[in-house]
Scaffold this motif. Structure first.
Motif, short mmCIF file in Angstrom:
data_model
loop_
_atom_site.label_atom_id
_atom_site.label_comp_id
_atom_site.label_asym_id
_atom_site.label_seq_id
_atom_site.Cartn_x
_atom_site.Cartn_y
_atom_site.Cartn_z
N ALA A 48 0.83 -1.20 0.00
CA ALA A 48 0.00 0.00 0.00
C ALA A 48 0.86 1.26 0.00
CB ALA A 48 -0.93 -0.01 1.21
N GLN A 49 1.97 1.24 0.73
CA GLN A 49 2.86 2.39 0.75
C GLN A 49 3.46 2.64 -0.63
OE1 GLN A 49 5.73 2.49 3.94
NE2 GLN A 49 7.08 3.92 2.87
N ILE A 50 3.85 1.58 -1.31
CA ILE A 50 4.38 1.73 -2.67
C ILE A 50 3.33 2.32 -3.60
CG2 ILE A 50 5.19 0.42 -4.68
CD1 ILE A 50 6.62 -1.46 -2.68
N VAL A 51 2.10 1.87 -3.47
CA VAL A 51 1.02 2.43 -4.29
C VAL A 51 0.80 3.89 -3.96
CG1 VAL A 51 -1.45 2.29 -4.83
CG2 VAL A 51 -0.10 0.19 -4.63
N GLN A 52 0.82 4.24 -2.67
CA GLN A 52 0.62 5.63 -2.27
C GLN A 52 1.75 6.53 -2.76
OE1 GLN A 52 0.07 5.53 2.00
NE2 GLN A 52 -1.99 4.68 1.85
N ILE A 53 2.97 6.05 -2.75
CA ILE A 53 4.10 6.84 -3.25
C ILE A 53 3.92 7.16 -4.73
CG2 ILE A 53 6.57 6.74 -3.80
CD1 ILE A 53 6.93 5.10 -1.21
N ASN A 54 3.49 6.19 -5.51
CA ASN A 54 3.35 6.36 -6.96
C ASN A 54 2.00 6.88 -7.38
OD1 ASN A 54 5.97 5.07 -8.24
ND2 ASN A 54 5.40 3.77 -6.52
N PHE B 143 -8.54 -4.51 1.22
CA PHE B 143 -7.24 -3.91 0.93
C PHE B 143 -7.36 -2.39 0.79
CE2 PHE B 143 -3.83 -2.93 -2.32
CZ PHE B 143 -2.79 -2.97 -1.41
N THR B 144 -8.35 -1.93 0.05
CA THR B 144 -8.49 -0.49 -0.15
C THR B 144 -8.88 0.21 1.15
OG1 THR B 144 -10.78 -0.82 -0.93
CG2 THR B 144 -9.05 -0.71 -2.59
N THR B 145 -9.80 -0.38 1.91
CA THR B 145 -10.28 0.27 3.14
C THR B 145 -9.23 0.27 4.25
OG1 THR B 145 -12.57 -0.34 2.63
CG2 THR B 145 -12.05 0.23 4.92
N ARG C 97 -5.63 4.37 4.25
CA ARG C 97 -4.96 4.77 5.48
C ARG C 97 -3.52 5.12 5.15
NH1 ARG C 97 -6.95 0.05 9.77
NH2 ARG C 97 -9.21 0.44 9.55
N SER C 98 -3.05 6.24 5.67
CA SER C 98 -1.69 6.66 5.39
C SER C 98 -0.69 5.63 5.88
CB SER C 98 -1.41 8.01 6.06
OG SER C 98 -0.05 8.38 5.88
N GLN C 99 0.26 5.30 5.02
CA GLN C 99 1.34 4.38 5.37
C GLN C 99 2.63 5.21 5.49
OE1 GLN C 99 0.44 1.33 6.08
NE2 GLN C 99 -1.62 1.46 5.20
N GLY D 263 3.13 8.13 6.60
CA GLY D 263 2.98 9.54 6.26
C GLY D 263 2.63 9.84 4.82
N HIS D 264 2.45 8.82 3.99
CA HIS D 264 2.12 9.05 2.58
C HIS D 264 0.61 9.27 2.41
CE1 HIS D 264 6.14 8.26 1.09
NE2 HIS D 264 6.22 7.27 1.96
N THR D 265 0.28 10.01 1.36
CA THR D 265 -1.11 10.39 1.12
C THR D 265 -1.95 9.17 0.76
OG1 THR D 265 -0.39 12.54 0.30
CG2 THR D 265 -2.64 11.85 -0.23
N PRO D 266 -3.05 8.93 1.49
CA PRO D 266 -3.93 7.80 1.15
C PRO D 266 -4.47 7.96 -0.26
CG PRO D 266 -4.45 8.67 3.33
CD PRO D 266 -3.49 9.65 2.69
N VAL D 267 -4.87 6.86 -0.84
CA VAL D 267 -5.41 6.87 -2.20
C VAL D 267 -6.72 6.10 -2.20
CG1 VAL D 267 -4.02 4.86 -2.84
CG2 VAL D 267 -4.95 6.34 -4.63
N ASP D 268 -7.71 6.64 -2.90
CA ASP D 268 -9.04 6.04 -2.94
C ASP D 268 -9.37 5.64 -4.37
OD1 ASP D 268 -11.60 5.20 -2.19
OD2 ASP D 268 -12.46 7.17 -2.59
N TYR D 269 -9.86 4.43 -4.54
CA TYR D 269 -10.29 3.94 -5.84
C TYR D 269 -11.78 3.58 -5.77
CZ TYR D 269 -5.32 3.63 -6.97
OH TYR D 269 -4.00 3.92 -7.19
N PRO D 270 -12.64 4.46 -6.23
CA PRO D 270 -14.08 4.17 -6.15
C PRO D 270 -14.54 3.10 -7.11
CG PRO D 270 -13.69 6.26 -7.27
CD PRO D 270 -12.36 5.81 -6.74
#
Length: 396
Positions: free
Chosen positions: A71-77, A99-101, A106-108, A110-117
């Protein structure tokens, strides 16, 4: 040891600019009439487990160490559209929602959370029993006896996450397409015997997902062919990998070349002429390296050579450093996307984001930081995955 350390340090400095665009959140949506940068990514996240139900348990906990790193890798990119390979399939998007919820939203560190509706998953062939003894061991219930290698149905599945609407009514899947129905197929009939005609081509599945990106329809072509290894002199997996990749090439080429293709709803043909697309996935095929000699090596060339396909050639500095000491490989090390065992097969380029030529490319990279760079601690296969996230930014 000092010489190796100095060499690695020099490579980090010299190759620090290899990445085409910094791996940060993609720009936001453009206003009406303006082009916007949209990031499309693929990532074999190794979120598979050895038994049915295990992944869902891990993801519901919210504390699984590997899932947090992924999740952190996804949030970074921060991709806008993401294919995850090796994400065990669960009906009703149960694992995807967990996984998404519990991780992506949730920030990993300190990285910005990402939402996929918008999310999409569907059954795959891995672990689905054929009822036949395909490998000649006297049993019909082993992972090699399934339509795709797997210990249980849905293992090594696929998941698409998107910030843009997926036209689920128009999705085409090709899970049930029979290998024998591909003209000129490479089925090793001497090995499979009477079982050859019941084999499905896709080891997982092939998907065509129409996605509405700022009013423009883009077809996400997702797949994950079998590795061209783990077999014998019959080269059954090398041959299957070649034909799975060829299926994607024929589908993109369209026209007469794709007339043999039939989806799971019975519709024939390939991609329409002029349609915009992005082919994504772990293709388990390097353009020049990996595995024993056979049709699986270089199979991806069938796609890369298509006039409709643009290869942005994403790179990383980390792959170059990780490839120090490897010999005999022809694919440039900066293009590699997977950290496989040494000395064989070694690091290879097997993960691809390939847009159609009508989609302008604004940047591309493999997320593989070199030692000492931010995120390098997330790279070891024991921490995250033996594959790396690959992204391409498109101007839509």
């Amino acid at each position: 040891m000092r010489m190796r350390t100095a060499l690695l340090a020099a490579l980090v400095v010299a190759l620090g600019t290899v990445t085409a665009t910094p791996a940060v959140a993609a720009p936001g949506f453009g206003s009406s009439g303006e082009a916007s940068t949209v990031r499309v990514a693929t990532y074999n996240a190794s979120l598979n487990r050895g038994s049915a139900g295990a992944l869902l348990t891990d993801l519901r906990s919210g504390t699984n160490a590997q899932a947090k790193v992924i999740a952190q890798i996804v949030q970074i990119n921060h991709p806008d559209i993401l294919l995850l390979n090796e994400f065990d399939y669960y009906p009703g998007l149960e694992a995807a929602k967990a996984f998404t919820t519990n991780y992506l939203q949730r920030s990993q560190n300190g990285h910005t959370p990402v939402d996929y509706p918008f999310m999409y998953t569907a059954p795959v062939n891995t672990g689905v029993p054929t009822g036949r003894d395909l490998n000649g061991d006297g049993r019909t219930d082993g992972p090699d006896d399934a339509y795709g290698f797997g210990a249980f149905p849905g293992q090594y599945g696929m998941l698409v996450l998107s910030k843009f609407p997926i036209d689920t009514a128009k999705v085409r899947t090709f899970r049930n397409f029979l290998w024998k129905d591909q003209p000129g197929n490479l089925i090793p009939r001497d090995y499979y015997g009477a079982n050859a005609d019941i084999l499905r081509l896709s080891s997982k599945s092939h998907w065509d997902l129409p996605i509405d990106v700022h009013g423009r329809r883009i077809h996400l072509l997702a797949s994950h062919p079998t590795p061209p290894s783990f077999d014998g002199p019959e080269d059954r997996n090398g041959r299957r990998n070649h034909d799975e990749v060829r299926f994607s090439a024929d589908y993109i080429a369209g026209g007469a070349r794709a007339q043999y293709i039939r989806d799971d709803a019975g519709r024939r043909g390939g991609l329409e002429s002029g349609a915009s697309f992005v082919m994504v996935g772990d293709q388990n095929s390097d353009p020049a390296d990996g595995g024993p000699p056979g049709p699986g090596v270089g199979a991806i060339g069938q796609v890369l050579s298509l006039p409709r396909v643009h290869d942005p050639l994403p790179t990383s500095a980390g792959a170059v450093v990780a490839s120090v000491g490897e010999t005999g490989h022809r694919t440039p090390p900066q293009l590699r996307t997977a950290d496989f065992s040494d000395p064989a097969p070694g690091n290879l380029r097997v993960d691809y984001v390939l847009p159609s030529r009508d989609l302008p490319v604004a940047g591309a990279a493999v997320f593989w930081p070199a030692p000492g760079q931010p995120g390098a601690e997330l790279m070891p296969p024991t921490v995250s995955s033996d594959h790396r996230l690959v992204w391409v930014d498109l101007r839509i």
